[in-house]
Design an enzyme around this catalytic site. Sequence first.
Site, PDB file in Angstrom:
ATOM      1  N   THR A 106      -2.290 -14.708  -8.153  1.00  0.00           N
ATOM      2  CA  THR A 106      -1.442 -14.310  -9.283  1.00  0.00           C
ATOM      3  C   THR A 106      -0.783 -15.555  -9.889  1.00  0.00           C
ATOM      4  OG1 THR A 106      -1.000 -12.223  -8.165  1.00  0.00           O
ATOM      5  CG2 THR A 106       0.532 -12.852  -9.924  1.00  0.00           C
TER       6      THR A 106
ATOM      7  N   THR B 208      -2.218 -14.592  -1.535  1.00  0.00           N
ATOM      8  CA  THR B 208      -3.393 -15.447  -1.793  1.00  0.00           C
ATOM      9  C   THR B 208      -3.055 -16.494  -2.845  1.00  0.00           C
ATOM     10  OG1 THR B 208      -4.188 -14.088  -3.627  1.00  0.00           O
ATOM     11  CG2 THR B 208      -4.934 -13.478  -1.411  1.00  0.00           C
TER      12      THR B 208
ATOM     13  N   LYS C 208      -0.679  -8.116 -15.607  1.00  0.00           N
ATOM     14  CA  LYS C 208      -1.680  -8.532 -14.615  1.00  0.00           C
ATOM     15  C   LYS C 208      -2.673  -7.408 -14.373  1.00  0.00           C
ATOM     16  CE  LYS C 208      -0.622  -8.806  -9.993  1.00  0.00           C
ATOM     17  NZ  LYS C 208       0.106  -9.420  -8.873  1.00  0.00           N
TER      18      LYS C 208
ATOM     19  N   GLN D 190       0.890  -1.187   0.000  1.00  0.00           N
ATOM     20  CA  GLN D 190       0.000   0.000   0.000  1.00  0.00           C
ATOM     21  C   GLN D 190       0.920   1.226   0.000  1.00  0.00           C
ATOM     22  OE1 GLN D 190      -3.353  -0.406  -0.171  1.00  0.00           O
ATOM     23  NE2 GLN D 190      -3.879   1.751  -0.115  1.00  0.00           N
TER      24      GLN D 190
HETATM   25  C1  R5P Z   1       2.460  -7.849  -6.407  1.00  0.00           C
HETATM   26  O1  R5P Z   1       2.628  -6.722  -6.547  1.00  0.00           O
HETATM   27  C2  R5P Z   1       3.440  -8.835  -5.911  1.00  0.00           C
HETATM   28  O2  R5P Z   1       4.635  -8.806  -6.616  1.00  0.00           O
HETATM   29  C3  R5P Z   1       2.829 -10.214  -5.984  1.00  0.00           C
HETATM   30  O3  R5P Z   1       2.577 -10.515  -7.348  1.00  0.00           O
HETATM   31  C4  R5P Z   1       1.540 -10.252  -5.224  1.00  0.00           C
HETATM   32  O4  R5P Z   1       1.731  -9.746  -3.941  1.00  0.00           O
HETATM   33  C5  R5P Z   1       1.004 -11.656  -5.161  1.00  0.00           C
HETATM   34  O5  R5P Z   1      -0.183 -11.608  -4.449  1.00  0.00           O
HETATM   35  P1  R5P Z   1      -1.198 -12.817  -4.492  1.00  0.00           P
HETATM   36  O6  R5P Z   1      -0.457 -14.052  -4.151  1.00  0.00           O
HETATM   37  O7  R5P Z   1      -2.222 -12.443  -3.446  1.00  0.00           O
HETATM   38  O8  R5P Z   1      -1.789 -12.846  -5.869  1.00  0.00           O
END
Ligand code: R5P
Length: 298
Positions: free
Chosen positions: A226, A223, A191, A95
């Site tokens: 991604t 989570t 993304k 953030q």
């Molecule tokens: C994003 O900016 C980070 O580099 C990661 O891609 C992200 O934190 C992954 O988050 P999650 O596992 O929740 O998709």
Amino acid sequence: MKPLLFAFPGNDDLAASLIQEINAEKGEFTLRRFPDGETYIRIQTPVAERDIITFCTLHEPDEKILPLLFFAQTSKDLGARRVGLVSPYLAYLRQDRRFHEGEAVSSKYFAKALSSAFDWLVTVDPHLHRYHSLSEIYTIPTKVMHAAEKIGGWIRDHVNKPVLIGPDAESEQWVSQVARISGCPFLVLEKIRRGDRDVQVSLPDPKALSGKTPVLVDDIVSTARTMIEAVRHLRDKSATAPICIAVHGIFSGQAYEELLAAGAEKVITCNTIPHPSNVIDLSGLLVDGIKELETAKR
Ligand code: R5P
């Protein structure tokens, strides 16, 4: 005199290797909750005139931040010289701006709180996206260590014909370095994140995957949405199941199991957050970082 290293709960394994490597003394303290949920801290090892290394990785940071601030303050009240923080995973960096009207820029406030309590900070690959350096928000000396060399070495030693894939533009900084070190090609996807668990990732070019083992590389898996999205596309476009590598495996809820169920061949992380997926040991990096800041202060 040797520095005193205090490991917060859950950090014992990595802390034990650091104590040995930097020739520190293990500090003893009690941390518990009063029945009403307030934090109780008592430092048993005398800290007067001593240099203190506090070891606490910062996933699930909200339950740790107040005890950490109280610990640093108690050490100083008891006469400690300098109180440093080694936090292999540093939280509250994503953030980094007010994305929507009225939001907290929590990265700044977290940095301000830690900077007010500690004298220095060592961490690994903090999620610097819109900030170029921690010094934009941290006012204490900081040392950032990078896992790219170790991850690149692991890929070189364990993966046949790898092609590295960064799941989003932010990952390019890590993926490009790891690719250079492991001497293999890389590509970066796009993304769109619509919500905490609503993520869309662009399709990889099938030509780039032909005859290769896809290796997804990112700094954080939280989570795992991604990685899961990227794994699904890769399973459609490539004959070989992808390997997923992250510096920091947070794995909220069932994220790890879900990522494996989505079709990842393996999920590998560095030991910045204790987890069964930890394969790449970064204790040597942390030792180097601590030595640098410990020497700098003299
Ligand atoms: C994003 O900016 C980070 O580099 C990661 O891609 C992200 O934190 C992954 O988050 P999650 O596992 O929740 O998709």
